[in-house]
Design a protein around this motif. Structure first.
Motif, PDB file in Angstrom:
ATOM      1  N   GLU A 138      96.306-100.166  13.220  1.00  0.00           N
ATOM      2  CA  GLU A 138      96.049 -99.368  12.034  1.00  0.00           C
ATOM      3  C   GLU A 138      94.599 -98.937  11.953  1.00  0.00           C
ATOM      4  N   SER A 139      93.724 -99.595  12.706  1.00  0.00           N
ATOM      5  CA  SER A 139      92.315 -99.323  12.527  1.00  0.00           C
ATOM      6  C   SER A 139      91.925 -97.935  12.984  1.00  0.00           C
ATOM      7  N   SER A 140      92.762 -97.301  13.753  1.00  0.00           N
ATOM      8  CA  SER A 140      92.439 -95.964  14.212  1.00  0.00           C
ATOM      9  C   SER A 140      92.801 -94.889  13.205  1.00  0.00           C
ATOM     10  N   ASP A 141      93.483 -95.283  12.158  1.00  0.00           N
ATOM     11  CA  ASP A 141      93.910 -94.316  11.156  1.00  0.00           C
ATOM     12  C   ASP A 141      92.912 -94.289  10.027  1.00  0.00           C
ATOM     13  N   PRO A 142      92.216 -93.171   9.836  1.00  0.00           N
ATOM     14  CA  PRO A 142      91.219 -93.144   8.773  1.00  0.00           C
ATOM     15  C   PRO A 142      91.815 -93.321   7.388  1.00  0.00           C
ATOM     16  N   GLU A 143      93.102 -93.005   7.224  1.00  0.00           N
ATOM     17  CA  GLU A 143      93.729 -93.162   5.924  1.00  0.00           C
ATOM     18  C   GLU A 143      94.102 -94.600   5.643  1.00  0.00           C
ATOM     19  N   SER A 144      94.017 -95.457   6.677  1.00  0.00           N
ATOM     20  CA  SER A 144      94.477 -96.829   6.492  1.00  0.00           C
ATOM     21  C   SER A 144      93.423 -97.717   5.881  1.00  0.00           C
ATOM     22  N   LYS A 145      92.241 -97.190   5.629  1.00  0.00           N
ATOM     23  CA  LYS A 145      91.204 -98.005   5.022  1.00  0.00           C
ATOM     24  C   LYS A 145      91.492 -98.153   3.539  1.00  0.00           C
ATOM     25  N   GLN A 146      91.332 -99.387   3.080  1.00  0.00           N
ATOM     26  CA  GLN A 146      91.621 -99.631   1.674  1.00  0.00           C
ATOM     27  C   GLN A 146      90.668 -98.834   0.820  1.00  0.00           C
ATOM     28  N   GLU A 147      91.237 -98.192  -0.170  1.00  0.00           N
ATOM     29  CA  GLU A 147      90.411 -97.345  -0.993  1.00  0.00           C
ATOM     30  C   GLU A 147      90.519 -97.809  -2.415  1.00  0.00           C
ATOM     31  N   SER A 148      89.388 -98.175  -2.964  1.00  0.00           N
ATOM     32  CA  SER A 148      89.341 -98.501  -4.371  1.00  0.00           C
ATOM     33  C   SER A 148      88.970 -97.238  -5.099  1.00  0.00           C
TER      34      SER A 148
ATOM     35  N   GLU B  39      90.600 -93.772 -20.028  1.00  0.00           N
ATOM     36  CA  GLU B  39      90.561 -93.660 -18.571  1.00  0.00           C
ATOM     37  C   GLU B  39      91.596 -94.614 -18.005  1.00  0.00           C
ATOM     38  N   THR B  40      92.597 -94.068 -17.383  1.00  0.00           N
ATOM     39  CA  THR B  40      93.746 -94.838 -16.910  1.00  0.00           C
ATOM     40  C   THR B  40      93.949 -94.540 -15.436  1.00  0.00           C
ATOM     41  N   LEU B  41      93.954 -95.574 -14.632  1.00  0.00           N
ATOM     42  CA  LEU B  41      93.953 -95.422 -13.180  1.00  0.00           C
ATOM     43  C   LEU B  41      95.084 -96.225 -12.567  1.00  0.00           C
ATOM     44  N   CYS B  42      95.627 -95.703 -11.494  1.00  0.00           N
ATOM     45  CA  CYS B  42      96.720 -96.356 -10.794  1.00  0.00           C
ATOM     46  C   CYS B  42      96.232 -96.748  -9.404  1.00  0.00           C
ATOM     47  N   SER B  43      96.449 -97.976  -9.023  1.00  0.00           N
ATOM     48  CA  SER B  43      95.872 -98.500  -7.786  1.00  0.00           C
ATOM     49  C   SER B  43      96.662 -98.048  -6.568  1.00  0.00           C
ATOM     50  N   LEU B  44      96.020 -98.163  -5.426  1.00  0.00           N
ATOM     51  CA  LEU B  44      96.672 -97.883  -4.152  1.00  0.00           C
ATOM     52  C   LEU B  44      97.169 -99.169  -3.505  1.00  0.00           C
ATOM     53  N   GLN B  45      97.166-100.235  -4.257  1.00  0.00           N
ATOM     54  CA  GLN B  45      97.661-101.542  -3.846  1.00  0.00           C
ATOM     55  C   GLN B  45      97.855-102.311  -5.139  1.00  0.00           C
ATOM     56  N   GLU B  46      98.067-103.621  -5.064  1.00  0.00           N
ATOM     57  CA  GLU B  46      98.114-104.360  -6.312  1.00  0.00           C
ATOM     58  C   GLU B  46      96.740-104.284  -6.961  1.00  0.00           C
TER      59      GLU B  46
ATOM     60  N   VAL C 140      88.550 -99.281 -19.405  1.00  0.00           N
ATOM     61  CA  VAL C 140      89.108 -98.622 -18.226  1.00  0.00           C
ATOM     62  C   VAL C 140      90.329 -99.432 -17.803  1.00  0.00           C
ATOM     63  N   PHE C 141      91.485 -98.791 -17.758  1.00  0.00           N
ATOM     64  CA  PHE C 141      92.743 -99.494 -17.519  1.00  0.00           C
ATOM     65  C   PHE C 141      93.231 -99.256 -16.093  1.00  0.00           C
ATOM     66  N   PHE C 142      93.615-100.348 -15.424  1.00  0.00           N
ATOM     67  CA  PHE C 142      94.189-100.271 -14.080  1.00  0.00           C
ATOM     68  C   PHE C 142      95.645-100.720 -14.112  1.00  0.00           C
ATOM     69  N   PHE C 143      96.476 -99.981 -13.375  1.00  0.00           N
ATOM     70  CA  PHE C 143      97.890-100.336 -13.220  1.00  0.00           C
ATOM     71  C   PHE C 143      98.203-100.513 -11.742  1.00  0.00           C
ATOM     72  N   ASP C 144      99.146-101.397 -11.448  1.00  0.00           N
ATOM     73  CA  ASP C 144      99.603-101.556 -10.072  1.00  0.00           C
ATOM     74  C   ASP C 144     100.259-100.264  -9.612  1.00  0.00           C
ATOM     75  N   GLY C 145      99.807 -99.749  -8.460  1.00  0.00           N
ATOM     76  CA  GLY C 145     100.379 -98.526  -7.937  1.00  0.00           C
ATOM     77  C   GLY C 145     101.473 -98.752  -6.920  1.00  0.00           C
ATOM     78  N   MET C 146     101.453 -99.898  -6.265  1.00  0.00           N
ATOM     79  CA  MET C 146     102.475-100.215  -5.270  1.00  0.00           C
ATOM     80  C   MET C 146     102.381-101.693  -4.923  1.00  0.00           C
ATOM     81  N   VAL C 147     103.390-102.191  -4.273  1.00  0.00           N
ATOM     82  CA  VAL C 147     103.417-103.590  -3.844  1.00  0.00           C
ATOM     83  C   VAL C 147     102.973-103.667  -2.393  1.00  0.00           C
TER      84      VAL C 147
END
Length: 879
Positions: free
Chosen positions: A348-358, A156-163, A91-98
């Motif tokens: 940021e805690s009030s934003d449901p989208e701001s939770k880190q998502e793996s 299976e190739t996945l791109c992260s939502l963080q490093e 399973v391969f992971f790539f950096d999606g953003m900095v």
């Protein structure tokens, strides 16, 4: 660019020199057999940090000419086959953003790379040959095209939502993986599955080195839970190394067991570890950590650094109670206090989208003890600092009989005690929700709205027909999350067979189709034309295109689209460009007008003038850019009959006539609408290449006819050459201009990927892959042949069919240029005309405004302040 040794400062060298016993030789085939006997029904899986592996994978001898893509694809195919032949899944992971916290580190590396690239070009000019491997720099676009190559190979190739390192470690832990394959010392700090070195991997024997964190702890007298603290005190990608320089010096001064066999750095690490074990842990509970450490104003950053190593379900005894700072990772809210009221301090805690998502995690609440070092000779286990209740065997086994359930999120009233905590009040709550958690945990039936009760796994027997309509899903009584489950399950179950090039597009269409049925609660703004009502008339629907882009991003099926829509910020690493070149502009500026039109398409979405959209922050590397601030680049409205179509039409409409509209918008992004008929008549896979060449030759008027000949000839000759033939190709010499031209074209192919993604994939992604249309060394050969005056017949190697195609493609490009009043001249006419140019204009020959940018005195092609642009004569700019 690829990541080599990263993470904790000095730890890699320390392990190699002072603690070599931490490294244990292992064989993957044997480990896989042991894993399978211990966990029947579970496929041994290795999670690969792909960014760490790029240098290992790129073995072609030539690397300066723009990339040996056919050879590289062959290497990747052999790599994958070697593991699959012994029953190991990758399973391969790539950096999606900095991440914002790591931007400074990113900038430092980019500026360092600029110096390396300057040395490379100096060597080429001096020796007329490629430098040795010691100066190796990965070809431009390598990470981007590797994603698509691996997907083509069915991986299976996945791109992260963080490093990617956090998501790699999370995936490895929660899916009971055989191990992590990479080259990043952060993997010694994460309490995850075993960590294996890619640099030590022998593909022939499938042997490598395992770096055992338990042995590291035993050598340092620490527990696993102490490693994040050690990492932050030594300095890592979050905590600057200089923050604790004085503290480390004091530790070394008081350290009584200085080892003569160690260098100074090794003794510093031993000293800091000794201080943690004998001082900090001794007074822990009596004193807060900030009272024992010189944190000062950097307290929040320090806690953030420690929290960045804590995977879902893990806690740290070193995070103090009721700390005022709330550390916020890019997509994760980590509260260092169990007091619910303290969360209000993080906006940021009030934003449901701001939770880190793996996005690929299958169980956020999973608690698993990291596997103990499997060295058969080692009989000693280092002390563990994990919660005894959290130790489970094979918690994330993919066996369908597994019935383990874990809450989706943590009840604020629920408090657990950390066994290593000397103060029972020290508690920590981590709330994390991810796409795949939803996929695994939400059943297709009723459940509580807050997600506090245990979830069932999505039953394996649930089948979703590919042609199941949105109405059918709604009739089944599902809500918006159910629909999201269905569409994600569908994409993950679709075959990635390389023999079917339409599978990728089909998957994307299915995702778009089902996510379009999400209910309006998921979108804060309802736009005219975006609202629908289900056939039953009981569920209002609206479109959330950012979610569509996010799903494509996570599955590594698009490029930059989600970054633009979600954060309005993108970056592009170094390109092999000569800072002293007097003629060729940087790719960052050549393709900026294309990006501006894409910004308008994605951000304005056909409803408002693109100029009124906020600017996009671009972190692009080019000569003269200190990267102290991003360039602020405004969208540029396209001129299309009937206006710019909405994303609703481009992404979600599957009527046959819509395909023509998508192609129309794609060509408009390159300002080639007037050549639409000729370009669409070009056969695959040369449509994209002709589009790119026409754009390039209009934008950069120092490109000559011989350059065009070389680009077209190499593309036509490439299909008839094997990877082995290309590897054996020998060049008379290396030309620095041809080196830069190769990189310029490859960066253009990445721009084609961006535009194709934004327009709803009008062209097949495989047609835009460099191994189908470009080879750096072959282009270099054709370039040198044109310098020698070779005829067109010689360039296409006396092949009549190629000669006919050559004239067809050349005619299409030249006609497109003529419509823009650009006549492509021969080099013989070009050289006297352009020999007098001085300086390096960074903007190229753009015909469009770049929008606002930061002030940069002394370079006339840069904006002179917000909202204004100094207009001066520019020999590169066509009117």
């Amino acid at each position: 660019s690829g990541r080599s040794v990263m993470g904790v400062r000095g730890l890699q060298g320390f392990v190699a020199s002072s603690c070599p016993h931490v490294c244990t030789a292992v064989n993957f085939k044997e480990l896989a057999e042991q894993h399978q006997s211990k966990h029947p029904g579970c496929t041994p899986t290795i999670v690969v940090d792909a960014m760490c592996c790029l240098r290992y994978w790129y073995t072609p001898e030539s690397w300066v000419c723009g990339g040996q893509w056919k050879e590289y694809f062959s290497v990747l195919r052999d790599f994958v086959r070697t593991f699959t032949d012994v029953g190991i899944k990758l399973v391969f992971f790539f950096d999606g953003m900095v991440e914002k916290e790591k931007r400074d580190v990113w900038v430092k590396r980019r500026l360092k790379n600029n110096r390396e690239i300057a040395r490379i070009f100096h060597y080429i000019k001096t020796h007329r040959e490629q430098p040795s491997r010691s100066m190796f720099f990965i070809p431009s676009g390598l990470a981007i095209f590797t994603r698509f190559a691996l997907k083509t190979l069915g991986q299976e190739t996945l791109c992260s939502l963080q490093e990617a390192d956090y998501e790699v470690a999370s995936y490895g832990l929660q899916n009971n993986c055989l191990g992590i394959l990479g080259e990043d010392t952060d993997y010694l700090i994460y309490d995850s599955c075993p960590y294996f070195s890619i640099s030590e991997l022998s593909l022939d024997s499938l042997s490598t080195v395992m770096l055992c964190r338990e042995k590291l702890c035993a050598s340092l007298g620490l527990c696993l839970a102490d490693l994040p603290l050690l990492a932050c005190l030594l300095g890592n990608d979050v905590v600057p190394e200089g923050m604790f320089e004085t503290f480390r010096y004091k530790c070394l001064s008081f350290y009584t067991s200085v080892r003569e066999s160690c260098d100074r750095r090794g003794n510093v690490i031993f000293a800091v570890a000794d201080h943690i074990a004998k001082v900090l842990r001794l007074y822990q509970g009596e004193k807060k950590l900030e009272e024992m450490l010189p944190l000062g104003p950097n307290k929040a950053l320090f806690y953030k650094g420690m929290a960045s190593y804590l995977l879902p379900g893990q806690k740290s005894p070193w995070i103090p109670p009721k700390a005022k700072a709330i550390t916020t990772l890019d997509k994760q809210i980590v509260s260092v206090s169990s007091d619910p009221e303290s969360k209000q301090e993080s906006p940021e805690s009030s934003d449901p989208e701001s939770k880190q998502e793996s996005p690929e995690s299958t169980d956020s609440g999973s608690k698993q003890e990291s596997p103990v070092c499997t060295d058969p000779e080692s009989k000693q286990e280092s002390p563990m600092c994990t919660d005894p209740e959290s130790k489970q065997e094979d918690p994330m086994c993919t066996d369908p009989d597994s019935k383990q359930e874990v809450p989706m999120c943590t009840d604020p009233e629920f408090k657990e005690e950390d066994p290593m905590n000397m103060e029972p009040e020290i508690k920590r709550q981590v709330t994390m929700v991810s796409d795949t958690e939803i996929l695994k945990k939400r059943p297709l039936k009723e459940r509580d709205p807050c997600g506090l009760r245990d979830r069932e796994k999505l039953p394996e027997e649930v089948e979703v027909e590919p042609d199941l309509s949105g109405a059918d899903v709604l009739q089944a009584g599902t809500n918006e999350m159910d629909i999201f489950v269905v569409c994600l399950a569908l994409t993950m179950r679709q075959s990635d067979s390389p023999s079917n090039k339409n599978v990728l597009h089909r998957k994307i269409q299915l995702v778009c189709r089902f996510i379009a049925l999400l209910r309006c609660e998921s979108s804060p703004v309802r736009r005219e034309g975006d609202t629908e009502v289900s056939p039953q008339g009981r569920i209002p629907l609206c479109l959330n295109f950012e979610q569509v882009a996010r799903a494509q991003h996570v599955q590594a099926e698009s490029y930059l689209v989600y970054n633009i829509m979600a954060s309005g910020e993108i970056e592009c690493s170094n390109t092999l460009e000569d800072a002293l070149d007097q003629a060729l502009p940087s790719q960052a500026f050549v393709y900026r007008p294309v990006r501006q039109r894409v910004y308008s398409l994605l951000l304005a979405d056909g409803h408002v003038d693109g100029a009124s959209c906020p600017p996009v922050q671009e972190w692009f590397v080019y000569s003269g850019n200190p990267l102290t601030h991003p360039d602020l680049v405004r969208p540029l409205q396209m001129s299309l009959p009937g206006g710019t179509p909405s994303l609703n039409l481009l992404w979600l409409n599957h009527e046959p006539e819509t395909q023509a509209r998508r192609v129309e918008v794609l060509l408009a992004c390159f300002d080639l609408s007037s050549s639409s008929e000729e370009l669409q008549a070009v056969e695959s896979p040369f449509q994209g290449l002709c589009c790119l060449l026409a754009y390039l030759f209009v934008q950069v008027d120092t490109l000559c006819l011989e350059d065009l000949h070389a680009f077209i000839a190499q593309a036509l000759c490439l299909p008839g050459k094997s990877a082995g033939h290309l590897a054996d190709l020998q060049l008379d010499h290396v030309d620095p201009r041809a080196v830069q031209l190769g990189s310029l074209l490859v960066r253009g192919l990445t721009m084609l990927l961006l535009v194709n993604s934004a327009c709803g994939f009008p062209w097949s992604t495989s047609d835009l892959m460099p191994w189908n249309v470009f080879d750096g060394k072959l282009f270099h050969e054709k370039y040198l042949q044109t310098e020698k005056g070779y005829t067109v017949e010689a360039l296409v190697e006396q092949n009549r069919a190629r000669l006919t195609q050559f004239h067809q493609l050349k005619s299409v490009v030249c006609k497109a240029c003529l419509r823009e009043d650009r006549r492509i001249a021969s080099r013989q006419l070009w050289q006297p005309l352009h020999s007098g140019r001085r300086g390096r204009p960074g903007s190229g020959a753009h015909r469009t405004s770049f929008g606002n940018s930061r002030s940069d005195q002394g370079q006339h092609w840069r904006e002179q302040g917000p909202g204004s642009r100094q207009q001066e004569p520019d020999p590169w700019r066509r009117g």
